[in-house]
Design an enzyme around this catalytic site. Structure first.
Site, PDB file in Angstrom:
ATOM      1  N   HIS A  19       0.791  -1.257   0.000  1.00  0.00           N
ATOM      2  CA  HIS A  19       0.000   0.000   0.000  1.00  0.00           C
ATOM      3  C   HIS A  19       0.815   1.295   0.000  1.00  0.00           C
ATOM      4  CE1 HIS A  19      -0.878  -1.043   4.554  1.00  0.00           C
ATOM      5  NE2 HIS A  19       0.363  -0.661   4.424  1.00  0.00           N
TER       6      HIS A  19
ATOM      7  N   ASP B  74      -6.722  -4.239   1.217  1.00  0.00           N
ATOM      8  CA  ASP B  74      -6.304  -3.714   2.526  1.00  0.00           C
ATOM      9  C   ASP B  74      -7.446  -3.816   3.544  1.00  0.00           C
ATOM     10  OD1 ASP B  74      -4.063  -2.907   3.790  1.00  0.00           O
ATOM     11  OD2 ASP B  74      -4.075  -0.845   3.069  1.00  0.00           O
TER      12      ASP B  74
END
Lengths: 437, 322
Positions: free
Chosen positions: A244, A317
């Site tokens: 990320h 995520d």
């Protein structure tokens, strides 16, 4: 939702727009599956009719694609079953079109031991929902000091290694992890965050944080660790992947490293290309994420990193948090947002906005992440498992509590109108989700 | 407009911050406060405007001055005032916040005055209750009644805020007083300067409407008002300053530095003061220029006005977001 436990015989999926990012296929056609496998795929398939022994499934012109592969999510189980379980995350996954997912080791107990890897794998297999693979922890107990039995963990099923929500802070430990993993060809996944710089912060540093009176997390907290680890990867020759990425500078660092021939890859998550720090608004704790939502120039840089291929994959995520963890003053609220059920629609926004073509967008959530983790999933091809999704890329819906299957409702996209809806999800030939049910 | 209800001069349910308030609304609050200044100097300080109303001072953070000021304001208007101090453990503060809000709400208070160590906590609480909420200070976010009492003090001395140059000095990064004052002074047409070492200046603060100085002499040049802030040791984790003596040497207000400001510049401090850390004791007590005690006096008047206006609004249709 109906889970048909019987493995079916032959199924002919007809009248579908076939989308296979790995082969570049985008054409009207059909797919024939038998039991758990795809046995034929093609534009011209079924022009002379479907096989007599096959059940026919008319796709009505909708898109038929490989099931999504999500390489970064939390199951909540074991340890935080009040937030999410393998059952609820499995249901959320298949509703979002995710057929394979890789869960983080930040569980309790931590996935740093073969028995935990096997526990998760066995539980998930019995449920028959999305297929669950595990990351193994890089360090024992995620403490950042001693490396785990990576080779044994890999042999028992761990697909890669990460300390999940924590970056490995100690440079020597990280060097040894990369070095040791390289002897077995294993992948190290880093959450790049220099904690000494970010520890007190709760959102991106800058004008908005200052206005709200919140302590900021500077972009440099991410960039510094990316820079450091790129040098350690160069030193050790280890395979390194950053999870990320959220800032222009860290993406640029990876871009340069790739150009220099380093074995490095990275991913991002939908909030980082679809939202910016303005989403925090008046202390909306659902927008409290780690890394934090950055400013608009970073969001644009994430999109640029996706379109030019610097960013290799998009992961959900998915980090479920219950009300008790989120209905708090912003500084005290937990980090994280759910994402399994919005992964497809928010990724497709980049198609609707003209940044990506549909095959490239799908590739970032199917074949490419599968290849990174060495999984055979994410392809619509003969011989592959029949993990399929049927979806309408233009169908609009609004992200609301009631529509989400996850046990926790902390979506950073809560209330957002999106386009792209999964109609049906198939795993190993069995329909595990049907929107009409 | 159906004409059935009189439009409030301050059409909001709560007072959560200065940001977003219009010059007219701020002026109306100051005008109303002004009416209480004289009354508070009389022998009989009591009015019956809040008879029957319940005001709860809910303090999640230690405070003597602000709590006393609110308590006095409520009592002078004949409201029933209850003080609640909630001891907060560092771990489960938020849980206490929502639970306490729900519990108190069930007792039908009319106004809740809330102070909390976390930014945004008062806004969160205001969403869970039916009464009016006054922000008595939330983390490093806002402290609206402090900015109003500062404005009232300045206005009474200078006649207007328009066109004044105000220097806010010291621990800006942790200060809710600074943020509320930046918003108020900008809205009312004053110019704001911030003076502190860079570790105490929050990033991007210029865009809130302020000019940043790292040099006290330069920053104080020709200022009309010098506002000192308290160094908040309790919010400083890690190394913001090397020592108090170094801070005082370069950023403490003494006569030498003050000489840069206009000769009649007013000296302000929200209290409690750390004498010899951010302000020299003699300067703080300067009869001609220090208005620090007057600020305390204005505080009661401002809080009376806020309590009165918000109580009036309880029966009116108003915006509940501010």
């Amino acid at each position: 939702m109906s889970v048909n436990d019987k493995t079916p015989g032959k199924v002919a999926y007809t009248n579908a727009r076939l989308l296979d990012p790995a082969s570049g296929l985008d054409a009207m056609g059909g797919v024939l599956t038998s039991g758990k496998e795809i046995i034929d795929v093609g534009a011209g398939l079924f022009v002379d009719g479907t096989p007599d022994d096959a059940q026919v499934m008319d796709c009505g012109g909708a898109c038929l694609a490989p099931g999504l592969v999500d390489i970064r999510m939390h199951t909540g189980e074991p340890g935080e079953e009040h937030k999410e379980t393998l059952v609820t995350s499995g249901r959320a996954a298949v509703a979002g079109g995710v057929t394979t997912m890789v869960c983080l080791p930040n569980t309790d107990p931590v996935i740093d031991d073969m028995s935990t890897v096997e526990f998760v794998a066995r539980r998930a297999r019995l449920l028959g929902l999305a297929k669950v693979y595990c990351y193994g922890a890089i360090t024992k107990g995620l403490k950042g000091t001693e490396i785990t039995e990576m080779a044994m963990l890999a042999d028992s099923g761990a697909v890669a290694f990460t300390d999940g929500l924590r970056g490995v802070a100690d440079a020597l430990v990280m060097t040894r992890a990369l070095s040791y993993a390289s002897s077995f060809g294993l992948l190290i996944v880093q959450h790049p965050e220099e904690r000494s710089l970010s520890a007190e912060g709760s959102m991106n540093a800058g004008e908005t944080a200052t206005r709200l009176g919140l302590t900021g997390i500077p972009k440099q907290a991410e960039v510094i660790m990316v820079d450091r680890d790129l040098r350690l990867a160069e030193l050790t020759g280890g395979r390194l992947h950053f999870a990320h990425l959220s800032t222009a500078e860290s993406i640029e660092a990876v871009r340069r490293a790739k150009a220099a021939g380093l074995a490095v890859t990275c991913d991002t998550a939908p909030p980082y290309f679809a939202l910016n720090e303005m989403a925090v608004g008046d202390y909306r704790s659902f927008a409290k994420l780690s890394p934090p939502l950055r400013d608009e120039s970073d969001r644009q840089a994430v999109i640029a990193g996706i379109t030019d291929g610097t960013i290799d994959a998009i992961a959900s995520d998915h980090l479920p948090q219950d009300e008790e963890s989120k209905r708090l003053p912003f500084g005290e609220a937990a980090f994280g947002g759910t994402g399994l059920e919005t992964l497809l629609a928010v990724t497709l926004e980049m198609v609707h906005n003209g940044h990506l073509d549909i095959l490239t967008a799908l590739g970032l959530i199917t074949s490419k992440p599968a290849a990174l983790m060495g999984l055979s999933a994410g392809q619509l091809a003969a011989g592959r498992r029949a993990d399929l999704i049927l979806f309408e890329p233009d169908r609009g819906w609004k992200v609301t509590d009631a529509r989400l299957h996850s046990k926790s409702k902390n979506s950073p996209f809560d209330g957002r109108p999106v386009q792209g809806r999964v109609l049906q999800t198939v795993i190993d030939g069995r329909t595990v989700f049907n929107l009409e049910d | 407009m159906n004409g059935q209800t009189e439009q409030s001069i301050y059409p909001h349910r709560h007072l959560l911050g200065i940001e977003g308030l219009s010059p007219l609304e701020i002026t109306a609050l100051l005008d109303r406060s002004e009416t209480y200044v004289e009354q508070n100097r009389q022998a009989d300080k009591k009015q019956s405007l809040l008879r029957g109303r319940t005001i709860i001072n809910l303090f999640f953070e230690n405070s003597t001055r602000t709590r006393t000021s609110f308590e006095l304001a409520g009592k002078r208007l004949s409201g029933d005032v209850i003080n609640m101090s909630v001891a907060t453990s560092s771990i489960k503060k938020g849980e206490t916040l929502i639970d306490t809000a729900m519990t108190l709400n069930a007792m039908h208070p009319d106004v809740l005055v809330v102070r909390h160590p976390e930014s945004g906590a008062v806004k969160l609480l205001s969403e869970k209750v039916n009464c009016a909420v006054i922000n008595g200070g939330d983390g490093s976010h806002e402290h609206p009644t402090q900015a109003l009492l500062d404005a009232l003090t300045i206005r009474r001395r200078r006649g207007t805020l328009q066109g004044l140059t105000v220097a806010i000095c010291g621990d800006i990064v942790h200060s809710r007083v600074a943020r509320s004052n930046i918003h108020l002074l900008n809205t009312m047409g004053a110019r704001v300067r911030l003076i502190a070492p860079a570790t105490l200046i929050p990033p991007g603060v210029e865009r809130l409407g302020a000019e940043v100085f790292y040099d006290m002499d330069e920053g104080l040049k020709d200022c009309d008002i010098v506002m000192m802030l308290r160094i908040q040791h309790e919010r400083m984790q890690g190394s913001f300053l090397p020592s108090q003596r170094e801070f005082f040497a370069y950023f403490g207000l003494d006569y030498a530095k003050l000489a840069n400001a206009k000769p009649d510049a007013l000296i302000m401090h929200p209290g409690p003061m750390n004498r010899g850390v951010e302000i020299d004791a003699e300067v703080a007590d300067d009869f001609g220029r220090s208005v620090i005690r007057e600020q305390v006096e204005m505080g009661v008047a401002v809080r009376m006005a806020c309590l009165e206006i918000l109580t009036e609004n309880l029966d009116r249709p108003v915006d509940s977001n501010l």
